[in-house]
Design a protein around this motif. Structure first.
Motif, PDB file in Angstrom:
ATOM      1  N   ASN A  35      -8.507  -0.528  -0.593  1.00 40.62           N
ATOM      2  CA  ASN A  35      -7.365   0.170  -0.004  1.00 40.62           C
ATOM      3  C   ASN A  35      -6.888  -0.582   1.228  1.00 40.62           C
ATOM      4  N   ILE A  36      -5.582  -0.587   1.425  1.00 39.58           N
ATOM      5  CA  ILE A  36      -4.985  -1.203   2.599  1.00 39.58           C
ATOM      6  C   ILE A  36      -4.084  -0.180   3.284  1.00 39.58           C
ATOM      7  N   THR A  37      -4.163  -0.107   4.589  1.00 43.00           N
ATOM      8  CA  THR A  37      -3.269   0.740   5.375  1.00 43.00           C
ATOM      9  C   THR A  37      -2.520  -0.140   6.356  1.00 43.00           C
ATOM     10  N   VAL A  38      -1.193  -0.044   6.310  1.00 44.92           N
ATOM     11  CA  VAL A  38      -0.328  -0.877   7.144  1.00 44.92           C
ATOM     12  C   VAL A  38       0.413   0.007   8.132  1.00 44.92           C
ATOM     13  N   THR A  39       0.393  -0.389   9.397  1.00 43.77           N
ATOM     14  CA  THR A  39       1.254   0.214  10.411  1.00 43.77           C
ATOM     15  C   THR A  39       2.196  -0.871  10.919  1.00 43.77           C
ATOM     16  N   ALA A  40       2.954  -0.576  11.941  1.00 41.76           N
ATOM     17  CA  ALA A  40       3.897  -1.563  12.474  1.00 41.76           C
ATOM     18  C   ALA A  40       3.172  -2.772  13.043  1.00 41.76           C
ATOM     19  N   THR A  41       1.923  -2.607  13.476  1.00 39.48           N
ATOM     20  CA  THR A  41       1.225  -3.700  14.161  1.00 39.48           C
ATOM     21  C   THR A  41      -0.156  -4.016  13.597  1.00 39.48           C
ATOM     22  N   THR A  42      -0.650  -3.229  12.633  1.00 46.55           N
ATOM     23  CA  THR A  42      -2.023  -3.430  12.161  1.00 46.55           C
ATOM     24  C   THR A  42      -2.107  -3.419  10.642  1.00 46.55           C
ATOM     25  N   ILE A  43      -3.159  -4.052  10.142  1.00 46.48           N
ATOM     26  CA  ILE A  43      -3.567  -3.959   8.740  1.00 46.48           C
ATOM     27  C   ILE A  43      -5.049  -3.605   8.745  1.00 46.48           C
ATOM     28  N   THR A  44      -5.394  -2.486   8.109  1.00 45.98           N
ATOM     29  CA  THR A  44      -6.790  -2.078   8.027  1.00 45.98           C
ATOM     30  C   THR A  44      -7.178  -1.919   6.563  1.00 45.98           C
ATOM     31  N   GLY A 179      -5.716 -17.043   0.690  1.00 49.54           N
ATOM     32  CA  GLY A 179      -5.806 -15.834  -0.111  1.00 49.54           C
ATOM     33  C   GLY A 179      -4.442 -15.212  -0.329  1.00 49.54           C
ATOM     34  N   GLN A 180      -4.133 -14.875  -1.575  1.00 49.94           N
ATOM     35  CA  GLN A 180      -2.885 -14.214  -1.914  1.00 49.94           C
ATOM     36  C   GLN A 180      -3.192 -12.768  -2.298  1.00 49.94           C
ATOM     37  N   PHE A 181      -2.572 -11.834  -1.574  1.00 49.45           N
ATOM     38  CA  PHE A 181      -2.814 -10.414  -1.749  1.00 49.45           C
ATOM     39  C   PHE A 181      -1.558  -9.769  -2.333  1.00 49.45           C
ATOM     40  N   SER A 182      -1.758  -8.658  -3.047  1.00 55.21           N
ATOM     41  CA  SER A 182      -0.614  -7.931  -3.585  1.00 55.21           C
ATOM     42  C   SER A 182      -0.926  -6.440  -3.641  1.00 55.21           C
ATOM     43  N   ALA A 183       0.123  -5.639  -3.482  1.00 54.74           N
ATOM     44  CA  ALA A 183       0.029  -4.186  -3.606  1.00 54.74           C
ATOM     45  C   ALA A 183       1.203  -3.705  -4.431  1.00 54.74           C
ATOM     46  N   ASP A 184       0.951  -2.777  -5.357  1.00 54.03           N
ATOM     47  CA  ASP A 184       1.994  -2.256  -6.239  1.00 54.03           C
ATOM     48  C   ASP A 184       2.323  -0.810  -5.856  1.00 54.03           C
ATOM     49  N   PHE A 185       3.606  -0.465  -5.932  1.00 51.17           N
ATOM     50  CA  PHE A 185       4.074   0.882  -5.616  1.00 51.17           C
ATOM     51  C   PHE A 185       4.895   1.406  -6.784  1.00 51.17           C
ATOM     52  N   ASN A 186       4.803   2.714  -7.070  1.00 55.14           N
ATOM     53  CA  ASN A 186       5.590   3.280  -8.169  1.00 55.14           C
ATOM     54  C   ASN A 186       6.928   3.816  -7.686  1.00 55.14           C
ATOM     55  N   THR A 195       8.848   5.571   4.372  1.00 57.19           N
ATOM     56  CA  THR A 195       7.599   6.278   4.666  1.00 57.19           C
ATOM     57  C   THR A 195       6.913   5.663   5.876  1.00 57.19           C
ATOM     58  N   LEU A 196       6.905   4.347   5.950  1.00 57.90           N
ATOM     59  CA  LEU A 196       6.312   3.667   7.100  1.00 57.90           C
ATOM     60  C   LEU A 196       7.030   4.052   8.389  1.00 57.90           C
ATOM     61  N   ALA A 197       8.353   4.117   8.339  1.00 55.98           N
ATOM     62  CA  ALA A 197       9.123   4.447   9.530  1.00 55.98           C
ATOM     63  C   ALA A 197       8.916   5.889   9.966  1.00 55.98           C
ATOM     64  N   SER A 198       8.780   6.808   8.996  1.00 55.73           N
ATOM     65  CA  SER A 198       8.693   8.231   9.329  1.00 55.73           C
ATOM     66  C   SER A 198       7.283   8.674   9.694  1.00 55.73           C
ATOM     67  N   SER A 199       6.287   8.123   9.011  1.00 56.91           N
ATOM     68  CA  SER A 199       4.904   8.569   9.241  1.00 56.91           C
ATOM     69  C   SER A 199       4.081   7.588  10.066  1.00 56.91           C
ATOM     70  N   GLY A 200       4.575   6.356  10.198  1.00 52.87           N
ATOM     71  CA  GLY A 200       3.867   5.368  10.997  1.00 52.87           C
ATOM     72  C   GLY A 200       2.846   4.553  10.244  1.00 52.87           C
ATOM     73  N   ALA A 201       2.605   4.882   8.950  1.00 55.64           N
ATOM     74  CA  ALA A 201       1.599   4.144   8.180  1.00 55.64           C
ATOM     75  C   ALA A 201       1.866   4.312   6.689  1.00 55.64           C
ATOM     76  N   VAL A 202       1.458   3.316   5.928  1.00 59.38           N
ATOM     77  CA  VAL A 202       1.503   3.364   4.466  1.00 59.38           C
ATOM     78  C   VAL A 202       0.151   2.893   3.952  1.00 59.38           C
ATOM     79  N   THR A 203      -0.419   3.646   3.004  1.00 56.26           N
ATOM     80  CA  THR A 203      -1.697   3.283   2.395  1.00 56.26           C
ATOM     81  C   THR A 203      -1.507   3.077   0.902  1.00 56.26           C
ATOM     82  N   ASP A 204      -2.118   2.036   0.376  1.00 60.02           N
ATOM     83  CA  ASP A 204      -2.021   1.746  -1.051  1.00 60.02           C
ATOM     84  C   ASP A 204      -3.243   0.939  -1.446  1.00 60.02           C
ATOM     85  N   THR A 205      -3.445   0.779  -2.746  1.00 60.42           N
ATOM     86  CA  THR A 205      -4.485  -0.128  -3.215  1.00 60.42           C
ATOM     87  C   THR A 205      -3.936  -1.544  -3.235  1.00 60.42           C
TER      88      THR A 205
END
Length: 250
Positions: A35-44, A179-186, A195-205
C-alpha cells in the motif's frame, strides 16, 4: 624488526583484500508490492497483509540473481519526504530498502526521484480516455507522478487511470539501481487529484519492478593499484582511499 613488521602488515592487507574480492556485489531484478499513501509532501508505505505493518512490502515471486532466494519475503521500505528527498534533484543517498530475511545483504539507498514525464495542462480537464497529467509538486515544481486516463475494463467505470513513478540510487556495496512503480485506480485521475486536494491524502495499492546492476569503485589519482605482491600493496596503498562512482541507469 622493521622489515618483519612491514611484511606482517603486507600479509594482513593482502588477506583483507582477498576477503573483499570474494564478496559478490548484489545484482538482478525483484519486485515489491504493498500500500502507498501520498500527501502533498510525503510518500509512506505499508504491507497489504494484516496487520498492514507500516514501512513493509512483499517481494514478488519473480526475483533473479541475488534476489531469487528472497521470493515471498519482506523488505523494509523507508518513507519519503519532499523536504529531504526533493523531486528532480540529487540528494543523500538515504536508506530506502533493506531485506528482512537477509539482514547482511547490501541495501538500496535512494538519491534521486525522477520528475513525472507529462505536463499539468490536462490535470483539471473534463475526464477523457488518453489524457495525461503530471501534477505540480511542493513549491510549484513537478511531482514524480505520471498519470494516464485509460478505457475501463468490462465491469469497471468507463474511465480508469494509472500513475507511474521512478526512483533511483546506489547500493551499499557499490552498485546502482532503478525502480519503476505503478498504482492503478478505477476512477479518472481527476477524481484521484480531487480526493488528494480535499482529504489531504490518497491511499492505493502499488506494484514495482527494481533492477540492480553492479557498479564500480574508481580510485583517486595516485591511489594504490592492487598488485599480486602483498609488500607492493602495502607500500602503494598507504594513505590511499577509494571513492564510489555513482551513476543513474539511463
Amino acid at each position: 624488526m622493521y622489515i618483519r613488521r612491514l611484511m606482517l602488515s603486507a600479509c594482513l592487507l593482502s588477506g583483507m583484500t582477498a576477503v573483499n574480492l570474494s564478496a559478490t556485489p548484489i545484482s538482478g531484478m525483484f519486485s515489491i508490492d504493498g500500500n502507498i499513501t501520498v500527501t502533498a509532501t510525503t510518500i509512506t508505505w505499508a504491507n497489504t497483509n494484516s496487520p498492514f505493518t507500516p514501512d513493509q512490502a512483499n517481494i514478488g515471486f519473480n526475483g533473479t540473481g541475488s534476489f531469487a532466494a528472497l521470493d515471498g519475503t519482506l523488505v523494509t521500505i523507508e518513507d519519503l519526504n519532499s523536504a529531504t528527498e526533493p523531486v528532480g534533484s540529487t540528494f543523500g543517498p538515504d536508506e530506502f530498502i533493506s531485506f528482512n530475511s537477509a539482514p547482511s545483504m547490501a541495501t538500496l539507498e535512494i538519491d534521486y526521484i525522477y520528475p513525472g514525464v507529462f505536463t499539468s495542462a490536462a490535470c483539471t480537464a473534463t475526464p477523457a480516455v488518453g489524457q495525461t497529467c503530471t501534477p505540480a509538486g511542493p513549491g510549484g515544481g513537478p511531482s514524480p507522478f505520471s498519470f494516464t486516463n485509460e478505457q475501463g475494463n468490462q465491469g469497471t467505470p468507463p474511465i480508469e487511470s494509472d500513475a507511474t513513478f521512478t526512483f533511483g540510487g546506489v547500493t551499499t556495496d557499490g552498485g546502482v539501481w532503478e525502480g519503476q512503480f505503478s498504482a492503478d485506480f478505477n476512477v479518472p485521475y481527476q477524481t484521484v487529484l480531487a480526493t488528494l486536494a480535499s482529504s489531504g491524502a490518497v491511499t492505493d495499492t502499488y506494484s514495482s519492478s527494481l533492477t540492480v546492476i553492479v557498479g564500480s569503485a574508481t580510485p583517486e589519482p595516485g591511489s594504490g593499484i592492487m598488485l599480486g605482491s602483498g609488500l607492493a600493496l602495502v607500500l602503494l596503498s598507504l594513505g590511499s582511499r577509494r571513492l564510489l562512482k555513482k551513476q543513474h541507469l539511463q
